[in-house]
Design a protein around this motif. Structure first.
Motif, PDB file in Angstrom:
ATOM      1  N   GLU A   1       0.924  -1.065   0.033  1.00 22.67           N
ATOM      2  CA  GLU A   1       0.008   0.129   0.030  1.00 22.67           C
ATOM      3  C   GLU A   1       0.749   1.277  -0.074  1.00 22.67           C
ATOM      4  O   GLU A   1       0.478   2.370  -0.683  1.00 22.67           O
ATOM      5  N   GLU A   2       1.876   1.160   0.647  1.00 22.33           N
ATOM      6  CA  GLU A   2       2.877   2.318   0.733  1.00 22.33           C
ATOM      7  C   GLU A   2       3.590   2.705  -0.312  1.00 22.33           C
ATOM      8  O   GLU A   2       3.580   3.856  -0.979  1.00 22.33           O
ATOM      9  N   GLU A   3       4.077   1.607  -1.329  1.00 24.04           N
ATOM     10  CA  GLU A   3       4.653   1.712  -2.467  1.00 24.04           C
ATOM     11  C   GLU A   3       3.584   2.143  -3.424  1.00 24.04           C
ATOM     12  O   GLU A   3       4.068   3.070  -4.300  1.00 24.04           O
ATOM     13  N   VAL A   4       2.409   1.740  -3.629  1.00 23.83           N
ATOM     14  CA  VAL A   4       1.312   2.163  -4.286  1.00 23.83           C
ATOM     15  C   VAL A   4       0.996   3.767  -4.225  1.00 23.83           C
ATOM     16  O   VAL A   4       1.027   4.436  -5.062  1.00 23.83           O
ATOM     17  N   ARG A   5       1.089   4.176  -2.963  1.00 20.88           N
ATOM     18  CA  ARG A   5       0.946   5.736  -2.779  1.00 20.88           C
ATOM     19  C   ARG A   5       2.083   6.560  -3.198  1.00 20.88           C
ATOM     20  O   ARG A   5       2.021   7.420  -3.927  1.00 20.88           O
ATOM     21  N   ARG A   6       3.426   5.889  -3.325  1.00 18.36           N
ATOM     22  CA  ARG A   6       4.570   6.570  -3.814  1.00 18.36           C
ATOM     23  C   ARG A   6       4.514   6.651  -5.308  1.00 18.36           C
ATOM     24  O   ARG A   6       4.670   7.694  -6.045  1.00 18.36           O
ATOM     25  N   LEU A   7       3.960   5.382  -5.930  1.00 18.16           N
ATOM     26  CA  LEU A   7       3.757   5.339  -7.413  1.00 18.16           C
ATOM     27  C   LEU A   7       2.493   6.261  -7.643  1.00 18.16           C
ATOM     28  O   LEU A   7       2.833   7.117  -8.647  1.00 18.16           O
ATOM     29  N   VAL A   8       1.649   6.364  -7.025  1.00 13.72           N
ATOM     30  CA  VAL A   8       0.490   7.545  -7.349  1.00 13.72           C
ATOM     31  C   VAL A   8       1.060   8.959  -7.193  1.00 13.72           C
ATOM     32  O   VAL A   8       0.873   9.934  -8.189  1.00 13.72           O
ATOM     33  N   SER A   9       2.007   9.256  -6.361  1.00 11.28           N
ATOM     34  CA  SER A   9       2.735  10.561  -6.233  1.00 11.28           C
ATOM     35  C   SER A   9       3.549  10.821  -7.248  1.00 11.28           C
ATOM     36  O   SER A   9       3.643  11.731  -8.024  1.00 11.28           O
ATOM     37  N   GLU A  10       4.395   9.934  -7.850  1.00  4.04           N
ATOM     38  CA  GLU A  10       5.246  10.076  -9.253  1.00  4.04           C
ATOM     39  C   GLU A  10       4.237  10.318 -10.459  1.00  4.04           C
ATOM     40  O   GLU A  10       4.670  10.957 -10.972  1.00  4.04           O
ATOM     41  N   LEU A  11       3.217   9.453 -10.498  1.00  2.00           N
ATOM     42  CA  LEU A  11       2.310   9.428 -11.636  1.00  2.00           C
ATOM     43  C   LEU A  11       1.569  10.788 -11.675  1.00  2.00           C
ATOM     44  O   LEU A  11       1.371  11.367 -12.586  1.00  2.00           O
ATOM     45  N   GLY A  12       1.413  11.446 -10.566  1.00  2.00           N
ATOM     46  CA  GLY A  12       0.905  12.829 -10.273  1.00  2.00           C
ATOM     47  C   GLY A  12       1.830  13.873 -10.975  1.00  2.00           C
ATOM     48  O   GLY A  12       1.202  15.004 -11.342  1.00  2.00           O
ATOM     49  N   LYS A  13       3.034  13.620 -11.153  1.00  2.00           N
ATOM     50  CA  LYS A  13       3.959  14.698 -11.656  1.00  2.00           C
ATOM     51  C   LYS A  13       3.573  14.733 -13.278  1.00  2.00           C
ATOM     52  O   LYS A  13       3.558  15.797 -13.882  1.00  2.00           O
ATOM     53  N   GLN A  14       3.394  13.476 -13.880  1.00  2.00           N
ATOM     54  CA  GLN A  14       2.693  13.183 -15.203  1.00  2.00           C
ATOM     55  C   GLN A  14       1.455  13.581 -15.538  1.00  2.00           C
ATOM     56  O   GLN A  14       1.062  14.690 -16.284  1.00  2.00           O
ATOM     57  N   PHE A  15       0.571  13.221 -14.543  1.00  2.00           N
ATOM     58  CA  PHE A  15      -0.973  13.612 -14.561  1.00  2.00           C
ATOM     59  C   PHE A  15      -1.185  14.730 -13.952  1.00  2.00           C
ATOM     60  O   PHE A  15      -2.114  14.713 -12.931  1.00  2.00           O
ATOM     61  N   ARG A  16      -0.948  15.906 -14.000  1.00  2.00           N
ATOM     62  CA  ARG A  16      -1.090  17.247 -13.496  1.00  2.00           C
ATOM     63  C   ARG A  16      -2.627  17.636 -13.878  1.00  2.00           C
ATOM     64  O   ARG A  16      -2.815  17.495 -15.064  1.00  2.00           O
ATOM     65  N   GLY A  17      -3.156  18.598 -12.915  1.00  2.00           N
ATOM     66  CA  GLY A  17      -4.478  19.039 -13.237  1.00  2.00           C
ATOM     67  C   GLY A  17      -4.452  19.900 -14.572  1.00  2.00           C
ATOM     68  O   GLY A  17      -5.315  19.757 -15.363  1.00  2.00           O
ATOM     69  N   ASP A  18      -3.456  20.584 -14.812  1.00  2.00           N
ATOM     70  CA  ASP A  18      -3.384  21.663 -15.828  1.00  2.00           C
ATOM     71  C   ASP A  18      -2.980  20.788 -16.938  1.00  2.00           C
ATOM     72  O   ASP A  18      -2.954  21.454 -18.069  1.00  2.00           O
ATOM     73  N   ARG A  19      -2.575  19.648 -17.216  1.00  2.00           N
ATOM     74  CA  ARG A  19      -2.204  18.844 -18.216  1.00  2.00           C
ATOM     75  C   ARG A  19      -3.487  18.118 -18.802  1.00  2.00           C
ATOM     76  O   ARG A  19      -3.274  17.273 -19.540  1.00  2.00           O
ATOM     77  N   TYR A  20      -4.599  18.103 -18.057  1.00  2.00           N
ATOM     78  CA  TYR A  20      -5.749  17.177 -18.472  1.00  2.00           C
ATOM     79  C   TYR A  20      -6.428  17.612 -19.809  1.00  2.00           C
ATOM     80  O   TYR A  20      -6.522  18.758 -19.960  1.00  2.00           O
ATOM     81  N   HIS A  21      -6.452  16.674 -20.667  1.00  2.00           N
ATOM     82  CA  HIS A  21      -7.088  16.736 -21.912  1.00  2.00           C
ATOM     83  C   HIS A  21      -8.125  15.791 -22.417  1.00  2.00           C
ATOM     84  O   HIS A  21      -7.728  14.464 -22.225  1.00  2.00           O
ATOM     85  N   LEU A  22      -9.124  15.820 -22.427  1.00  2.00           N
ATOM     86  CA  LEU A  22     -10.398  14.969 -22.607  1.00  2.00           C
ATOM     87  C   LEU A  22     -10.178  13.946 -23.640  1.00  2.00           C
ATOM     88  O   LEU A  22     -10.356  12.922 -23.649  1.00  2.00           O
ATOM     89  N   MET A  23      -9.152  14.086 -24.676  1.00  2.20           N
ATOM     90  CA  MET A  23      -8.882  13.339 -25.713  1.00  2.20           C
ATOM     91  C   MET A  23      -7.313  12.651 -25.561  1.00  2.20           C
ATOM     92  O   MET A  23      -7.057  11.545 -25.799  1.00  2.20           O
ATOM     93  N   ASN A  24      -6.445  13.501 -25.313  1.00  5.18           N
ATOM     94  CA  ASN A  24      -5.189  13.209 -25.107  1.00  5.18           C
ATOM     95  C   ASN A  24      -4.679  12.754 -23.854  1.00  5.18           C
ATOM     96  O   ASN A  24      -3.262  11.915 -23.772  1.00  5.18           O
ATOM     97  N   ASN A  25      -5.089  13.185 -22.827  1.00 10.58           N
ATOM     98  CA  ASN A  25      -4.508  12.926 -21.671  1.00 10.58           C
ATOM     99  C   ASN A  25      -5.553  12.969 -20.582  1.00 10.58           C
ATOM    100  O   ASN A  25      -5.780  13.789 -19.602  1.00 10.58           O
ATOM    101  N   ASN A  26      -6.385  11.816 -20.601  1.00  6.90           N
ATOM    102  CA  ASN A  26      -7.647  12.016 -19.636  1.00  6.90           C
ATOM    103  C   ASN A  26      -7.558  10.802 -18.410  1.00  6.90           C
ATOM    104  O   ASN A  26      -6.590   9.941 -18.407  1.00  6.90           O
TER     105      ASN A  26
END
Length: 197
Positions: free
Chosen positions: A100-125
């Protein structure tokens, strides 16, 4: 009697039983629009998805800020997403060795790529996020039909303009943003970084 030739062929996509310590990885899929009841049978629909692992569900949405758009909800709780979401089905993806702790670290790392301002309905959803998350967790991708609309839209450019903007920020993410805003605001008793000491 001879055995059927089909029974001798290896079966594909059957989930293997978990090894000790492994956790199931489940994709929860939600309908996002009433037309899905008519179009999903044809293989095209507007879907939101989240990944359930270790008792939490992780998903991605958009906002105007340069930090993560990944958020956590109670698995399959469409109320936490908002009134335009309806739970459709769960799809077993595989098993992960991540704690569970490793999953949370992975989520944190993915959050750098999947930032709120980079959301796109077709290209990055949200479905691009769940695809990347599942691949990282258990080296298996989500079913293609979940994000087929994003691929179809490349042939139909006006389609994105037809989708409501409120889908960008599910209710749970709005609450997460409000909490982030409160924690970022200095309290009256705490000196701000620019206050001389």
């Amino acid at each position: 009697m001879f055995p059927s030739c089909i029974s001798l062929l290896p079966r594909r996509n059957e989930p293997r039983p978990p090894r000790p310590g492994q956790a199931p990885v489940v994709l929860n899929v939600y309908d996002m629009y009433w037309t899905n009841w008519y179009t999903a049978g044809a293989g095209v629909g507007v879907f939101h998805s989240g990944v359930q692992v270790h008792g939490s569900e992780w998903a991605y949405g958009g906002h105007p800020y340069a930090f993560t758009g990944v958020f956590e909800i109670t698995p399959r709780d469409e109320r936490e997403l908002g009134e335009q979401f309806r739970f459709r089905q769960s799809v077993h993806i595989g098993y992960t060795d991540f704690s569970e702790e490793e999953v949370r670290r992975l989520v944190s790392e993915l959050g750098k790529q999947f930032r709120g301002d980079r959301y796109h309905l077709m290209n990055n959803n949200c479905n691009h996020f769940t695809s990347a998350f599942c691949l990282a967790l258990c080296d298996r991708d989500i079913p293609a039909w979940v994000n087929r609309l994003a691929y179809v839209s490349s042939c139909v450019p006006f389609l994105q303009r037809c989708l409501p903007k409120e889908w960008l920020t599910p209710t749970a993410l709005q609450h997460s943003l409000a909490a982030h805003s409160r924690s970022s605001t200095p309290s009256p008793t705490t000196p701000s970084p620019t206050t001389p000491q």
